[in-house]
Scaffold this motif. Structure first.
Motif, PDB file in Angstrom:
ATOM      1  N   SER A  28     -33.761 -20.141  -7.546  1.00  0.00           N
ATOM      2  CA  SER A  28     -34.605 -21.304  -7.820  1.00  0.00           C
ATOM      3  C   SER A  28     -34.740 -21.554  -9.317  1.00  0.00           C
ATOM      4  O   SER A  28     -34.604 -22.690  -9.787  1.00  0.00           O
ATOM      5  CB  SER A  28     -35.988 -21.091  -7.198  1.00  0.00           C
ATOM      6  OG  SER A  28     -36.837 -22.187  -7.478  1.00  0.00           O
ATOM      7  N   HIS A  55     -33.121 -24.850 -11.299  1.00  0.00           N
ATOM      8  CA  HIS A  55     -33.985 -25.724 -12.109  1.00  0.00           C
ATOM      9  C   HIS A  55     -33.419 -25.867 -13.519  1.00  0.00           C
ATOM     10  O   HIS A  55     -33.370 -26.979 -14.072  1.00  0.00           O
ATOM     11  CB  HIS A  55     -35.402 -25.153 -12.170  1.00  0.00           C
ATOM     12  CG  HIS A  55     -36.287 -25.596 -11.047  1.00  0.00           C
ATOM     13  ND1 HIS A  55     -36.718 -26.896 -10.907  1.00  0.00           N
ATOM     14  CD2 HIS A  55     -36.815 -24.901 -10.012  1.00  0.00           C
ATOM     15  CE1 HIS A  55     -37.479 -26.997  -9.830  1.00  0.00           C
ATOM     16  NE2 HIS A  55     -37.553 -25.804  -9.270  1.00  0.00           N
ATOM     17  N   THR A  57     -33.844 -21.286   2.539  1.00  0.00           N
ATOM     18  CA  THR A  57     -34.278 -22.177   1.462  1.00  0.00           C
ATOM     19  C   THR A  57     -33.560 -23.512   1.548  1.00  0.00           C
ATOM     20  O   THR A  57     -34.176 -24.588   1.430  1.00  0.00           O
ATOM     21  CB  THR A  57     -34.014 -21.520   0.093  1.00  0.00           C
ATOM     22  OG1 THR A  57     -34.840 -20.355  -0.029  1.00  0.00           O
ATOM     23  CG2 THR A  57     -34.319 -22.465  -1.045  1.00  0.00           C
ATOM     24  N   THR A 108     -37.381 -25.620   1.497  1.00  0.00           N
ATOM     25  CA  THR A 108     -38.567 -24.909   1.056  1.00  0.00           C
ATOM     26  C   THR A 108     -38.098 -23.745   0.202  1.00  0.00           C
ATOM     27  O   THR A 108     -36.904 -23.625  -0.062  1.00  0.00           O
ATOM     28  CB  THR A 108     -39.403 -24.444   2.257  1.00  0.00           C
ATOM     29  OG1 THR A 108     -40.645 -23.926   1.805  1.00  0.00           O
ATOM     30  CG2 THR A 108     -38.668 -23.395   3.080  1.00  0.00           C
ATOM     31  N   GLN A 109     -39.004 -22.893  -0.235  1.00  0.00           N
ATOM     32  CA  GLN A 109     -38.599 -21.765  -1.060  1.00  0.00           C
ATOM     33  C   GLN A 109     -38.868 -20.465  -0.327  1.00  0.00           C
ATOM     34  O   GLN A 109     -40.010 -20.130  -0.039  1.00  0.00           O
ATOM     35  CB  GLN A 109     -39.348 -21.765  -2.390  1.00  0.00           C
ATOM     36  CG  GLN A 109     -38.890 -20.691  -3.349  1.00  0.00           C
ATOM     37  CD  GLN A 109     -37.421 -20.813  -3.703  1.00  0.00           C
ATOM     38  OE1 GLN A 109     -36.984 -21.811  -4.271  1.00  0.00           O
ATOM     39  NE2 GLN A 109     -36.629 -19.808  -3.353  1.00  0.00           N
ATOM     40  N   TYR A 142     -38.130 -16.357  -0.447  1.00  0.00           N
ATOM     41  CA  TYR A 142     -37.719 -15.233  -1.285  1.00  0.00           C
ATOM     42  C   TYR A 142     -37.366 -14.036  -0.402  1.00  0.00           C
ATOM     43  O   TYR A 142     -37.757 -13.961   0.763  1.00  0.00           O
ATOM     44  CB  TYR A 142     -38.840 -14.856  -2.256  1.00  0.00           C
ATOM     45  CG  TYR A 142     -39.199 -15.955  -3.228  1.00  0.00           C
ATOM     46  CD1 TYR A 142     -38.451 -16.167  -4.387  1.00  0.00           C
ATOM     47  CD2 TYR A 142     -40.279 -16.799  -2.972  1.00  0.00           C
ATOM     48  CE1 TYR A 142     -38.783 -17.184  -5.277  1.00  0.00           C
ATOM     49  CE2 TYR A 142     -40.616 -17.815  -3.861  1.00  0.00           C
ATOM     50  CZ  TYR A 142     -39.866 -18.006  -5.004  1.00  0.00           C
ATOM     51  OH  TYR A 142     -40.185 -19.021  -5.886  1.00  0.00           O
ATOM     52  N   THR A 188     -35.235 -30.525  -5.453  1.00  0.00           N
ATOM     53  CA  THR A 188     -36.398 -29.645  -5.352  1.00  0.00           C
ATOM     54  C   THR A 188     -36.864 -29.576  -3.899  1.00  0.00           C
ATOM     55  O   THR A 188     -36.702 -30.535  -3.136  1.00  0.00           O
ATOM     56  CB  THR A 188     -37.551 -30.174  -6.222  1.00  0.00           C
ATOM     57  OG1 THR A 188     -37.847 -31.520  -5.834  1.00  0.00           O
ATOM     58  CG2 THR A 188     -37.176 -30.132  -7.684  1.00  0.00           C
ATOM     59  N   PRO A 189     -37.426 -28.437  -3.474  1.00  0.00           N
ATOM     60  CA  PRO A 189     -37.899 -28.299  -2.094  1.00  0.00           C
ATOM     61  C   PRO A 189     -38.926 -29.362  -1.734  1.00  0.00           C
ATOM     62  O   PRO A 189     -39.761 -29.753  -2.561  1.00  0.00           O
ATOM     63  CB  PRO A 189     -38.521 -26.892  -2.074  1.00  0.00           C
ATOM     64  CG  PRO A 189     -37.817 -26.157  -3.166  1.00  0.00           C
ATOM     65  CD  PRO A 189     -37.564 -27.176  -4.228  1.00  0.00           C
ATOM     66  N   THR A 225     -44.019 -23.563   1.830  1.00  0.00           N
ATOM     67  CA  THR A 225     -43.576 -22.551   2.775  1.00  0.00           C
ATOM     68  C   THR A 225     -44.769 -21.944   3.512  1.00  0.00           C
ATOM     69  O   THR A 225     -45.687 -21.408   2.890  1.00  0.00           O
ATOM     70  CB  THR A 225     -42.812 -21.428   2.058  1.00  0.00           C
ATOM     71  OG1 THR A 225     -41.798 -22.023   1.241  1.00  0.00           O
ATOM     72  CG2 THR A 225     -42.159 -20.494   3.055  1.00  0.00           C
TER      73      THR A 225
END
Length: 432
Positions: A114, A118, A212, A217-218, A220, A333-334, A338
């Motif tokens: 991410s 960016h 993702t 969404t993000q 991890y 971008t998401p 989440t």
């Protein structure tokens, strides 16, 4: 003809050598697709004196990474050296030098993807990473481009070739975990330290990347529930066969009513399930969408040329973007925050194998405990334990329950006087 697009390679190991080979052998085809030739100007290596294939002597090698990152004539940096923190620094610096980056590094992208995406977006640079998941299967491009019009609901797959090879051999040849692991290491499928593979970490990183992308969404690596295959025994696999199932290390990312479930764990698949027939070191990913339904993508999950093919495919995209002057515009971008399901919301049947004391009242005690947790049996068998005269083995598959209930039930079973041991328990993919 315009000048060649200049490439800087970070790493010249198995994948890096494959990338160099494809660029060399397919130069005419690549130049035709792009409209300009592609050349590897320089490759960064840790040891200039390491023995390499003779044809690589034509490449200019360096032990100074700055000779690539700070060279203004290099347009694209291809990172195939592996590692996380040091590699992150190299990739970040390359982006700051306005170089486009291609990586095959799932560890890097799961940890810092991410952030790097960016940065690439802000600096108007491309950052592509198709080869980071499932080797030669173009699953990232399929999700981001081919299925972009659909609303995806589920991704389920075999995304680690080492564990799939091991489970295949254990099932088909009735061999133990340790025996098959030794063979996988000898053949080069498993590293000297196999932790990332057999404990599910490699697959978890890949599922974080796919989730993702698929659900905007993000996710991890810390969000992924992980259980590896280290505890899987040949006995477990024999019972799977007896019940009509095949065990695979499955990565699952699923979205229901806005909530995500992302997991990696050994899972019993019905023998009719398409993933049950993916063997040896091959990978496969099932994708489910509201409009399309279900589709499957299958191919070699690792190796020099399959992974290198994915890298060069990204290189073609970057080169075309350079020609069209549209680079640095692919990242989105998401869209969604989440939200993850809790364990009392995640449902599945389960396989449980118990060692119990073979005496009056044992079965009644077990069934009472299951009834107290509102868990019923779909299948159940009881057999004497060959090496324990006073014990028996009870193997069962439950009807659908929740992760929270199974964890509580297993803890209670371990405390039950009638139970000598909870030998194993695994998730079961529902039939139909």
């Amino acid at each position: 003809m315009e000048r060649a697009i200049q490439i800087g390679l970070l790493g010249l190991g198995t994948v890096g050598t494959g990338v160099a080979s494809i660029i060399k052998q397919h130069q005419e085809t690549l130049s035709h697709q792009i409209g300009r030739p592609i050349e590897i100007k320089r490759a960064f290596v840790k040891d200039l004196h390491k023995s390499r294939e003779p044809w690589l002597s034509s490449l200019e090698l360096t032990e100074d990474v700055n000779a690539i990152i700070q060279d203004p004539s290099i347009d694209v940096v291809i990172e195939v050296m592996g590692g996380i923190d040091e590699t992150y620094q190299y990739v970040e610096r390359a982006l700051k030098e306005k170089k486009h980056v291609i990586t095959a590094n799932k560890d890097l992208m799961a940890e810092y993807g991410s952030t790097l995406l960016h940065k690439a977006n802000d600096l108007h640079c491309d950052l592509f990473y198709e080869a980071s998941v499932a080797g030669g299967i173009p699953i990232i491009r399929t999700i981001t481009d081919g299925l972009s019009a659909d609303k995806l609901t589920k991704i389920m797959g075999i995304v680690n070739g080492t564990t799939n090879y091991m489970l295949t051999k254990m099932t088909e040849e009735k061999r133990t975990f340790d025996d098959v692991l030794d063979e996988a290491q000898t053949l080069g499928y498993a590293e000297a330290d196999p932790t990332a593979d057999v404990d599910g970490l490699d697959a978890a990183r890949k599922m974080a990347i796919l989730a993702t992308l698929a659900f905007s969404t993000q996710v991890y690596i810390s969000d992924v529930s992980v259980k590896g295959i280290r505890t899987v025994s040949d006995i477990d696999l024999s019972y799977c066969e007896r019940f009509g199932y095949t065990m695979k290390l499955i990565g699952l990312a699923q979205k229901d009513e806005g909530q995500l479930e992302v997991r990696v764990e050994p899972t019993l698949l019905p023998n009719t399930h398409p993933l049950a027939n993916v063997h040896n070191e091959y990978n496969a990913v099932l994708v489910e969408g509201e409009a399309m339904g279900e589709s499957m993508y299958y191919g070699p999950g690792a190796g020099s040329l399959p992974t290198a093919t994915a890298v060069v495919s990204d290189l073609v995209t970057v080169a075309k973007n350079i020609q069209r002057r549209v680079h640095g515009m692919s990242y989105q971008t998401p869209m969604f925050q989440t939200t993850f399901k809790q364990e009392n919301e995640i449902q599945s049947p389960y396989f449980i194998r118990l060692h119990v004391y073979d005496r009056a009242g044992t079965f009644a005690a077990i069934t009472t405990l299951f009834a107290q947790h509102d868990v019923s049996f779909e299948r159940l068998i009881q057999l004497p334990l060959a090496d324990q005269q006073e014990q028996a083995e009870v193997v069962l598959i439950t009807h659908t329950t929740t992760v929270a209930i199974i964890k509580e039930l297993v803890a209670k079973l371990k405390q039950l006087e009638a139970v000598a041991d909870v030998a194993s328990y695994y998730r079961v993919e529902q039939k139909g």
